[in-house]
Design a protein around this motif. Structure first.
Motif, short mmCIF file in Angstrom:
data_model
loop_
_atom_site.label_atom_id
_atom_site.label_comp_id
_atom_site.label_asym_id
_atom_site.label_seq_id
_atom_site.Cartn_x
_atom_site.Cartn_y
_atom_site.Cartn_z
N GLU A 6 -36.49 63.55 64.64
CA GLU A 6 -36.02 64.80 64.03
C GLU A 6 -37.17 65.79 63.86
N GLU A 9 -38.04 67.23 67.24
CA GLU A 9 -37.03 68.21 67.66
C GLU A 9 -37.18 69.53 66.89
N ARG A 10 -37.49 69.42 65.60
CA ARG A 10 -37.67 70.63 64.79
C ARG A 10 -38.87 71.43 65.30
N ALA A 12 -40.08 71.39 68.38
CA ALA A 12 -39.74 71.92 69.71
C ALA A 12 -38.94 73.21 69.59
N LYS A 13 -38.07 73.29 68.59
CA LYS A 13 -37.18 74.46 68.44
C LYS A 13 -37.81 75.60 67.66
N MET A 14 -38.91 75.33 66.97
CA MET A 14 -39.60 76.37 66.21
C MET A 14 -40.17 77.42 67.17
N THR A 15 -40.10 78.68 66.79
CA THR A 15 -40.63 79.71 67.69
C THR A 15 -42.11 79.97 67.39
N THR A 61 -39.71 79.33 72.03
CA THR A 61 -39.90 78.12 71.22
C THR A 61 -41.24 77.50 71.61
N GLU A 63 -41.49 74.59 72.58
CA GLU A 63 -41.19 73.84 73.80
C GLU A 63 -41.45 74.69 75.03
N THR A 64 -40.92 75.91 75.04
CA THR A 64 -41.13 76.84 76.16
C THR A 64 -42.59 77.26 76.25
#
Length: 120
Positions: A6, A9-10, A12-15, A61, A63-64
């Motif tokens: 979790e 994932e948090r 990875a989604k953070m900008t 994000t 991730e990107t």
């Protein structure tokens, strides 16, 4: 201690755009500059000034952000504790990269010499 799924994932989604102002504030509070911060980001990711700004504007994000990055071959030299996690023990690659960036910003704010921060 390894981060949970979790947690990964948090992150990875953070900008990047939401965290970046905190980086700037942290280093400027300790009399370091935004230019030095960009030097550290560039060393780790190979992003130039314009690319950093574009990624902020696009609100990518983490991730990107790290998918687009070319990670410095010496990034493996970034070790130690950050946010309660030992960087070299983090298994999730993205979380490790984000924590490496956090560690570099932390070292900059703590007044370390740039050549030590950039592992040269």
């Amino acid at each position: 201690m390894n981060p949970t799924q979790e947690h990964n994932e948090r992150i990875a989604k953070m900008t990047f755009a939401t965290v970046y102002p905190h980086y700037v504030t942290k280093v400027e509070k300790k009399n370091r500059t935004k230019e030095e911060l960009h030097q550290v980001i560039t060393w780790l990711t190979s992003f130039d000034e314009a690319t950093i700004q574009k990624l902020i504007d696009e609100k990518v994000t983490f991730e990107t952000f790290f998918q687009k990055a070319t990670i410095n071959p010496n990034a493996h030299l970034i070790i130690g504790l950050i946010c309660g996690y030992r960087i070299e023990e983090i298994e999730n690659e993205l979380t490790k990269q984000v924590r490496c960036l956090d560690k570099l910003v932390d070292e900059l704010a703590k007044g370390k010499k740039m050549e030590k921060i950039l592992r040269s």
